[in-house]
Design a protein around this motif. Sequence first.
Motif, short mmCIF file in Angstrom:
data_model
loop_
_atom_site.label_atom_id
_atom_site.label_comp_id
_atom_site.label_asym_id
_atom_site.label_seq_id
_atom_site.Cartn_x
_atom_site.Cartn_y
_atom_site.Cartn_z
N ALA A 42 23.18 25.26 32.06
CA ALA A 42 24.10 25.11 31.05
C ALA A 42 24.81 26.69 30.94
O ALA A 42 24.17 27.59 30.84
CB ALA A 42 23.43 25.21 29.61
N ILE A 43 26.16 26.75 31.24
CA ILE A 43 26.88 27.80 31.42
C ILE A 43 27.64 28.18 30.13
O ILE A 43 28.49 27.25 29.62
CB ILE A 43 28.00 27.75 32.59
N GLY A 44 27.61 29.51 29.67
CA GLY A 44 28.18 29.75 28.46
C GLY A 44 28.98 31.19 28.79
O GLY A 44 28.50 32.12 29.57
N CYS A 45 30.18 31.09 28.26
CA CYS A 45 31.05 32.33 28.48
C CYS A 45 32.04 32.48 27.06
O CYS A 45 32.22 31.53 26.30
CB CYS A 45 31.97 32.09 29.49
N TRP A 46 32.60 33.50 27.03
CA TRP A 46 33.56 33.92 26.13
C TRP A 46 34.95 33.83 26.95
O TRP A 46 34.83 34.19 28.08
CB TRP A 46 33.16 35.26 25.40
N ILE A 47 35.83 33.48 25.95
CA ILE A 47 37.33 33.29 26.62
C ILE A 47 37.86 34.65 26.86
O ILE A 47 38.23 35.19 25.86
CB ILE A 47 38.12 32.00 26.19
N ASP A 48 38.51 34.83 27.99
CA ASP A 48 39.56 36.02 28.30
C ASP A 48 40.59 35.48 28.86
O ASP A 48 40.62 35.04 30.04
CB ASP A 48 38.78 36.77 28.91
N LYS A 49 41.90 35.70 28.36
CA LYS A 49 42.98 35.22 28.97
C LYS A 49 43.25 33.77 29.28
O LYS A 49 43.30 33.39 30.36
CB LYS A 49 43.47 36.12 30.09
N GLY A 50 42.42 32.89 28.54
CA GLY A 50 42.51 31.51 28.62
C GLY A 50 41.68 31.13 29.51
O GLY A 50 41.58 29.63 30.07
N THR A 51 40.62 31.73 29.94
CA THR A 51 39.61 31.17 30.84
C THR A 51 38.14 32.00 30.93
O THR A 51 38.12 32.72 29.77
CB THR A 51 40.20 31.18 32.22
N ALA A 52 37.38 31.53 31.67
CA ALA A 52 36.02 32.19 31.31
C ALA A 52 36.25 33.89 31.48
O ALA A 52 36.93 34.14 32.52
CB ALA A 52 35.12 31.78 32.40
N ASP A 53 35.50 34.46 31.09
CA ASP A 53 35.49 36.06 31.32
C ASP A 53 35.14 36.38 32.72
O ASP A 53 34.47 35.55 33.53
CB ASP A 53 34.50 36.98 30.31
N LYS A 54 35.36 37.39 33.21
CA LYS A 54 35.40 38.06 34.75
C LYS A 54 33.85 37.67 35.10
O LYS A 54 33.48 37.17 36.06
CB LYS A 54 35.54 39.37 34.68
N LYS A 55 32.71 38.28 34.34
CA LYS A 55 31.47 38.00 34.85
C LYS A 55 30.77 36.61 34.86
O LYS A 55 30.03 36.34 35.97
CB LYS A 55 30.38 38.75 33.89
N ALA A 56 31.20 35.57 33.95
CA ALA A 56 31.25 34.37 34.02
C ALA A 56 31.92 33.60 35.07
O ALA A 56 31.34 32.65 35.94
CB ALA A 56 31.57 33.67 32.70
N LEU A 57 33.08 33.99 35.24
CA LEU A 57 33.85 33.51 36.74
C LEU A 57 33.13 33.67 38.00
O LEU A 57 32.98 32.89 38.93
CB LEU A 57 35.50 34.45 36.63
N GLU A 58 32.73 34.99 38.27
CA GLU A 58 31.96 35.14 39.27
C GLU A 58 30.61 34.56 39.42
O GLU A 58 30.22 33.85 40.47
CB GLU A 58 31.46 36.79 39.39
N PHE A 59 29.89 34.06 38.24
CA PHE A 59 28.98 33.23 38.28
C PHE A 59 29.27 32.03 38.74
O PHE A 59 28.51 31.46 39.43
CB PHE A 59 28.21 33.40 37.07
N ILE A 60 30.11 31.28 38.09
CA ILE A 60 30.90 29.82 38.29
C ILE A 60 30.77 29.70 39.91
O ILE A 60 30.67 28.76 40.16
CB ILE A 60 32.07 29.89 37.37
#
Length: 175
Positions: A47-65
């Motif tokens: 289960a992947i959770g993130c906050w939205i930054d500029k219309g997508t996942a935040d930077k830390k979540a993007l790296e994880f994804i």
Amino acid sequence: MKTLVAYSSRTGNTKKVAEAIYEVMPEDAEIVSVEDVKCLDKYDFIAIGCWIDKGTADKKALEFIKKVKNKNVAIFITLGAYPDSQHARESMDRIKKLLEKENNIVGEFICQGKIDPKLIEKFKSLPPDHPHALNPERIKRHKEAAKHPNEEDFKKAKKIFKNIIENLESTVCSQ
């Protein structure tokens, strides 16, 4: 089925939703910030959770994804916009696109959350024609966002993720 709840949180919204979701996960599930995940190989469901930054996942979540491959995945997001807004839907769709080529997406949850006060201060200095400039509608939405996530949001998240787990477990048992 080895389960991980991984989240990225700036103001605590996503962490609170992650903790609610974790309450309905199997006994051996783990919960951890995306920055602290060491090894993804041992998990069957994430289960992947993130906050939205500029219309997508935040930077830390993007790296994880980028690291998540060949997993059953569900996504939960928090953002200042209304959960049923076009912005929320498009943000979720962007995240799903990042994951769907190499993973099986089995569910999603969108939750409104309070906006970082530093961002609100920044919005105050924007010119009136800027898309994020404060106007009566935006101020109203910020006030509503400040009430979330709340108990009703947690209840919805738990129900969705409990169903996801039950569906995954029944699929595993029938194979």
